[in-house]
Write an enzyme that holds these catalytic residues in place. Structure first.
Site, PDB file in Angstrom:
ATOM      1  N   HIS A 273       1.652   2.337  -3.481  1.00  0.00           N
ATOM      2  CA  HIS A 273       0.650   3.235  -4.059  1.00  0.00           C
ATOM      3  C   HIS A 273       0.881   4.667  -3.576  1.00  0.00           C
ATOM      4  O   HIS A 273       0.770   5.631  -4.352  1.00  0.00           O
ATOM      5  CB  HIS A 273      -0.750   2.801  -3.648  1.00  0.00           C
TER       6      HIS A 273
ATOM      7  N   GLU B  83       0.821  -1.206   0.000  1.00  0.00           N
ATOM      8  CA  GLU B  83       0.000   0.000   0.000  1.00  0.00           C
ATOM      9  C   GLU B  83       0.855   1.257   0.000  1.00  0.00           C
ATOM     10  O   GLU B  83       0.482   2.271  -0.599  1.00  0.00           O
ATOM     11  CB  GLU B  83      -0.959   0.000   1.187  1.00  0.00           C
TER      12      GLU B  83
ATOM     13  N   HIS C 237       3.635   6.346  -5.390  1.00  0.00           N
ATOM     14  CA  HIS C 237       3.190   6.722  -6.732  1.00  0.00           C
ATOM     15  C   HIS C 237       2.490   8.080  -6.691  1.00  0.00           C
ATOM     16  O   HIS C 237       2.685   8.931  -7.579  1.00  0.00           O
ATOM     17  CB  HIS C 237       2.248   5.643  -7.268  1.00  0.00           C
TER      18      HIS C 237
END
Length: 679
Positions: free
Chosen positions: A469, A466, A472
């Site tokens: 993410h 997670e 990102h």
């Protein structure tokens, strides 16, 4: 807007990076805020559509990007609350907004004057001096409008509006029914002896859960989102395992108010009808046309090829762990865990949990790896308040310069939907001048006061996943908000998070965080080696679970509108058999009735994306390892080439340019244990 400041949802925040002042917001504020924000956005769009000047990128596409800021703010706040901290009022607001936001989107997409301007800019995109990201944005805006029905006649648009609104209601209701049924299906035990195999902390958490649910005595085992339950892999009593397994696998399929079968039929039919109206054979074709995969048939063939190899490996795996007896489905993960422990020889790899304390994993593992690779530093901000008392806030800097905020919401509660995910409260955009505010949500068991939260191996990997993410989103460096961070094709979005999993057990990382939660002693080298050996390849069981769910998703969404089955579970069984993934002992990761990813979330026809992204991930892992591993220059190259670009470039081409060639599937097959390393 003069009245915007009167509503705390829409008021500008003077907190760092525009963090919403959650303490000032009540649930009663949301619908009035949306009344203001929706009207303001429509007025902005109407001004763009009615502009007397000739349509240009600046006055049409870029203007659309700049519009709706109040609405984006409201969405960033409300939908970040509704998933991890729902309540009856928020659930009702979500149902109301599902329809209102869909109708709002339709009104914009089907505005004929606006679509005419978008078409004008789209026709001139190659000759009007646009940059690459600008051309890509124009093409996406045009496709979005067409796919939303802008090119349909009046009758077609009316049907699109009707079906889209109904789907919004159904998919929102699906998620709420699943949350309610998952809570209602938690298993109560009267005798603590029935929980043998669980740790003292897990047993204490079960007692707290029972008390919170109103039981004066007993222990309550809450259910996790997937079919496989972590407790089933630990519980020594077959009877106890069966009770938990049965509760999990039968969710939303027992009749009554939480049953989702009628909803599934209607969702699938409406999606199929919408796809046909827009010129696609099936909803899968409609969805995959926007992804990096070439078409639905290619995806189906990949799943079948991988499934054939996985089922062969799975049969051998079951034979090995069964020890000459037939395993019932509730015994398989328990036997797998025992087999994994045995693979460590004298070492019990379950002991690794004692060295995976959440705070150490975050500070000395997840955050330390991000600093080593990308120059990210995480500074706790206890002065800033999240949306729930359990939520913590960090300020993020890169090479000393402020980037944004990261919020961590780690502990389970009945108001939180199951699973783990990343969310954006604010997206990065240079044109809007916004910095990212990113949230990671998970469902770890909250420890007793004074105790530590210890992570299982799966939970450890999920925390790294997670945060991939989050990276990102935090490293995004684009002009336009619709190209920011994770706003990439669905079958690419999991790629950066899967890459970040590789650092969880990398020697340079695990040596930093793996310390005993009581003594502070580092994890013994033999234990770490045993964990690495046990996790070197995925189990065939986990591969089959995943592929079966992906095949189910595709099967449902390759149906035509006149092919919808009456018996949901019978269709599920046929679909798995047709895909070569039917197993009496290994059910799909999600059965249809509780498959929230595809019937309540954004993964319909795209659950295959995890394995599709893993092709890129496995190649990237080899790229990192070949270059030296945890290396700042490699991290910077990855960030500059892929992570920072969002959807401003073709992400697969950007990845290929970084590698110097297109990704190949062999590293994935090796990792999954479907071929040997030498093949």
């Amino acid at each position: 807007m003069s009245n915007a400041s009167m509503n705390p949802v829409l008021a500008d925040s003077d907190l760092p990076y525009g963090l919403p002042d959650f303490a000032a917001i009540s649930d009663d504020d949301f619908l009035p805020a949306y009344d203001v924000a929706l009207a303001a956005h429509l007025a902005e769009v109407e001004a763009i559509a009615s502009n007397a000047e000739a349509a240009t990128f600046a006055n049409t596409i870029e203007a659309l990007e700049d519009s709706g800021r109040a609405l984006a703010r409201a969405n960033g706040i409300f939908f970040n609350l509704e998933g991890p901290d729902s309540n009856p009022q928020r659930a009702q607001i979500a149902q109301t907004l599902a329809v209102r936001l869909t109708e709002h989107g339709n009104a914009i997409a089907m505005n004929p004057e606006l679509f005419a301007r978008i078409e004008t800019v789209h026709a001139a995109r190659e000759t009007s001096g646009l940059t690459g990201p600008q051309r890509r944005l124009v093409e996406q805006r045009h496709r979005d409008a067409v796919r939303a029905g802008a090119a349909l006649d009046g009758d077609g648009q009316a049907r699109m509006r009707e079906w889209s609104s109904r789907l919004a209601t159904l998919t929102t209701d699906f998620g709420q029914r699943l949350l309610d049924d998952t809570n209602a299906s938690a298993v109560l035990f009267d005798d603590v002896a029935e929980l043998a195999g669980l740790s003292d902390g897990e047993i204490a958490a079960a007692r707290r859960a029972a008390a919170a649910a109103g039981h004066e005595a007993g222990w309550l085992i809450a259910l996790e989102l997937p079919t496989s339950q972590g407790s089933v892999a630990k519980l020594t009593s077959p009877t106890t395992r069966r009770r938990v397994f049965d509760a999990s696998v039968n969710r939303c399929a027992r009749g009554g108010e939480h049953d989702t079968r009628d909803m599934i039929r209607e969702i699938v039919e409406l999606r199929a009808r919408r796809a046909r109206l827009l010129g696609y054979d099936t909803h899968a074709d409609y969805t995959i046309a926007e992804e990096t995969a070439p078409d639905a048939q290619t995806v189906a063939e990949l799943l079948r090829d991988l499934g054939t190899a996985a089922m062969t490996a799975g049969a051998a795996e079951l034979d090995r762990i069964a020890g000459g007896r037939r395993l019932d489905p509730w015994d398989v993960t328990y036997a797998l865990a025992a087999d994994q422990r045995a693979s460590g020889g004298e070492v019990d790899i379950d002991d690794f949990e004692q060295y995976c304390e959440l705070e150490a994993v975050l500070e000395d593992g997840v955050f330390a790896a991000a600093e080593a690779l990308y120059g990210l530093t995480m500074t706790p901000r206890p002065d800033l308040r999240g949306y729930h008392p359990d939520v913590r806030v960090w300020e993020v800097a890169r090479d000393g310069e402020g980037v944004g905020l990261f919020l961590g919401d780690f502990y389970a509660r009945p108001s939180k939907r199951g699973g783990a995910w990343m969310n954006n409260i604010v997206d990065q955009s240079r044109t809007l001048g916004t910095s990212p505010i990113i949230v990671n949500v998970s469902n770890l068991t909250k420890p007793e006061p004074g105790e530590k939260c210890l992570l299982t191996l799966d939970q450890l990997i999920t925390v790294f996943h997670e945060f991939g993410h989050a990276i990102h989103g935090l490293l995004s460096d684009v002009d336009y908000v619709s190209q920011s961070g994770t706003s990439v094709p669905r079958d690419f979005v999991e790629f950066p998070s899967q890459v970040n999993e590789m650092w969880a057990l990398h020697p340079d990382v695990v040596s930093r965080y793996a310390r005993h939660h009581r003594t502070g002693e580092p994890a013994p080298a033999g234990l770490v080696d045993a964990v690495l050996a046990a996790t070197a390849t995925e189990t065939a069981h986990s591969t089959i679970e995943y592929l079966a769910a992906a095949a189910l998703d595709l099967a449902w969404h390759r149906l035509g509108p006149d092919e919808i089955p009456t018996d949901i579970l019978a269709f599920e069984a046929r679909a798995l058999a047709d895909a070569g993934l039917a197993s009496a002992q290994i059910p799909p990761r999600y059965r249809s009735t509780y498959f929230n990813h595809v019937f309540g979330g954004g993964y319909s026809s795209a659950y295959y994306s995890y394995i599709w992204s893993e092709v890129l991930d496995a190649e990237t892992q080899q790229w990192f390892l070949a270059g030296g591993g945890l290396d700042r220059e490699l991290g910077r190259a990855f960030a500059d080439a892929v992570l920072s670009k969002g959807d401003s470039v073709d992400p697969v081409r950007a990845h290929a340019a970084m590698l110097g060639r297109a990704a190949q599937i062999t590293p994935l097959l090796t990792r999954r244990g479907l071929v040997s390393a030498g093949e």
